[in-house]
Design a protein around this motif. Sequence first.
Motif, short mmCIF file in Angstrom:
data_model
loop_
_atom_site.label_atom_id
_atom_site.label_comp_id
_atom_site.label_asym_id
_atom_site.label_seq_id
_atom_site.Cartn_x
_atom_site.Cartn_y
_atom_site.Cartn_z
N LEU A 79 -4.39 -34.85 26.40
CA LEU A 79 -3.34 -33.88 26.73
C LEU A 79 -3.84 -33.03 27.89
N MET A 111 -2.38 -27.90 26.97
CA MET A 111 -3.05 -27.83 25.68
C MET A 111 -4.55 -27.72 25.90
N LEU A 113 -8.42 -27.41 24.38
CA LEU A 113 -9.16 -27.79 23.18
C LEU A 113 -9.51 -26.55 22.37
N ARG A 122 -3.83 -22.31 21.78
CA ARG A 122 -4.32 -23.45 22.53
C ARG A 122 -3.19 -24.14 23.28
N GLU A 123 -1.96 -23.83 22.90
CA GLU A 123 -0.81 -24.35 23.64
C GLU A 123 -0.26 -23.22 24.48
N PRO B 45 5.39 -25.46 17.95
CA PRO B 45 4.37 -26.07 18.81
C PRO B 45 4.57 -27.57 19.00
N LEU B 46 3.93 -28.11 20.03
CA LEU B 46 4.00 -29.54 20.34
C LEU B 46 3.34 -30.42 19.30
N ASP B 70 -8.19 -33.28 15.60
CA ASP B 70 -8.45 -32.04 16.32
C ASP B 70 -9.89 -31.63 16.11
N PRO B 71 -10.71 -31.62 17.17
CA PRO B 71 -12.13 -31.29 16.99
C PRO B 71 -12.32 -29.87 16.44
N VAL B 72 -11.36 -29.00 16.63
CA VAL B 72 -11.52 -27.61 16.16
C VAL B 72 -11.28 -27.53 14.65
#
Lengths: 371, 371
Positions: A79, A111, A113, A122-123, B45-46, B70-72
């Motif tokens: 993204l 987006m 990370l 984050r968006e 959100p997307l 999602d790494p977070v």
Amino acid sequence: MTIAHGLLPEGLRDRLPPQAEAASRLLHHVIVAINRHGYERVSPPLAEFEESLLGRLKSARKQDLLRFVDPVSQRSLALRPDITGQIGRIATTRLNHRPRPLRLAYGGTVMKLRATQLRPERELMQAGAELIGNDSVAAVIEILGMAVETLKIAGVKEISIDLTLPDLVERLADTTLPIDASKKEKLFAVLDAKDAGGLSELDATGYRPLLEAAGPFDEAIKKLQPMAEKLGFADRLEALKTIRASLDPSVHVTLDPTERHGFEYQTWIGFSLFGSGILGEIGRGGSYTIIHQDKREEQAVGFSLYIDPLVDAGLGQKKSRKLFLPLGHDPEQARAFRQEGWITIAALDEEDDPVRHQCTDILTGGHIKPL
Amino acid sequence: MTIAHGLLPEGLRDRLPPQAEAASRLLHHVIVAINRHGYERVSPPLAEFEESLLGRLKSARKQDLLRFVDPVSQRSLALRPDITGQIGRIATTRLNHRPRPLRLAYGGTVMKLRATQLRPERELMQAGAELIGNDSVAAVIEILGMAVETLKIAGVKEISIDLTLPDLVERLADTTLPIDASKKEKLFAVLDAKDAGGLSELDATGYRPLLEAAGPFDEAIKKLQPMAEKLGFADRLEALKTIRASLDPSVHVTLDPTERHGFEYQTWIGFSLFGSGILGEIGRGGSYTIIHQDKREEQAVGFSLYIDPLVDAGLGQKKSRKLFLPLGHDPEQARAFRQEGWITIAALDEEDDPVRHQCTDILTGGHIKPL
């Protein structure tokens, strides 16, 4: 449709009324203001091949992108964390044939990370303009003037601009203020940390005036002038002075000649934008180099504006009057009211009432009556 | 910034001028038209938690979503393939306290895992409205009338609407036209395939009038009337007639009482929208049930419009006059021209010329002269 729960992933959120509408209104006003300067809208996709996005972001690493394997292409996509790089891609490929300077505008979602402390999302929504094929003083004046004009249209008060000279230290280190190649990275780190003591340790005290100059524009220029004349960058200061003079005098301008954070791919000039009562940066930009597929280099200058901090500061909201339409109203009349800008709420049954919908007015006998 | 190459993943593309601007203009006009009916904008959100998106899409499977870890959060997220489900989530959580009916609007990007033959893109722009807490005939009339009004504002000519009765077959199978539970899925398949012969094999010829009725609205109703009276769904036909009568007579309406494709979560009514000269569907909607966290059910009706086919059909484009501003022009005067709606192109150097920028006019001595 089953709603499992209302939880959202960290950094992703719903915008509710009235902020959602404010965000969409601000984005629209910003884009229209940019278009009026002859910048034509392009819309690159939300995701691209990972390598392709990485190739265009000097300091980005794989681990900094939100990535996924696309089951259709069986390739790694990511993204976009930013739109500027995509605009460069479009300028050098599908719009390569267009005469320069090429003026392009964009607006959309990016987006990240990771969130930052100042911006927990984050968006994020970005809009911007890129002037491709020219990074002259006139080009910077156009871009910076447009950024200021656009922010004013969005309702930002007391705009301030922090100017930086992103490639100055590197240029000096390679020419008139040479430093051993092995010490270069250390020098950058010391200057990034504004660590005057570190300069002595590095035997690089010649760089100290750059740290000492940081501050309000006129004083900063005054402090830098002797060093600039001695070390051959007086033309840079002249350029900055011309740019400053082009800006509305009410805009507060500072100069930090060594600031490089977030200006990794900028060349001779960079800037950050701030507004009164708004947390954090509301935009940034500067000059940069686009590298074509045939390795040809093209100079460009542009800016991005961040819509979310503007929304959070309450900008873009509009109070509207709401007209209640009882059962049996004339739909053509209602349409005419909407065309005039009225928001109408039509009753769906006998029990429906204007108070529940927070209407300000009611239509009775074909006439509008305030409630 | 290095441009590796200009390739994009399958189904993802750049929108260039003038289509990019048309898309943004159409989205804005559509959203504003919807807002004027008292529908308040929300922006989900997307991406969301995969389970959360799946939980709300009756027929969706994990494999149909564009997913990533999602790494977070270390959780599986997915890009939204649709926005309607997110609106339901917002209505039952953060806007649960708001009085009903609740009118919400949205506009944004969705990401499909797979493209279709008609729409080769996987990133699409949707806008829509959801009326939550009411699925009465009056509610459907509001939603359908608004969809038609909005499409007209977007420039669509000769609108046609295909009406369907998504849950009718299931209701009949459970009540007045019973069929063995083991044969139900087969019955759906046979009706979906419009396979009259299959009905005989299933010993379900009682359903044949539903297949035979499909076609222009008035004839379809006439053909269905005897069956509806016998099998207890005459109220449905009355509702359809009231809805049809509310629509502009110039709108072409058809009825296919068994059409269920893409209406998996719709209840008593569904519809698809088409426009003259536009390939494929330009919108769809209908009534549906939202299930709250406490299992309480709430009825709703809504529609989505698809911006991309409108853009591809050339809608939303606007020819503007472009004014060339020579070096040394008065910036305040230029700003005033932009406020009047002019697009201005400022010269950056002596060589810059109006022809290169396809300007229609030039500013000379403070006056606009056509070129």
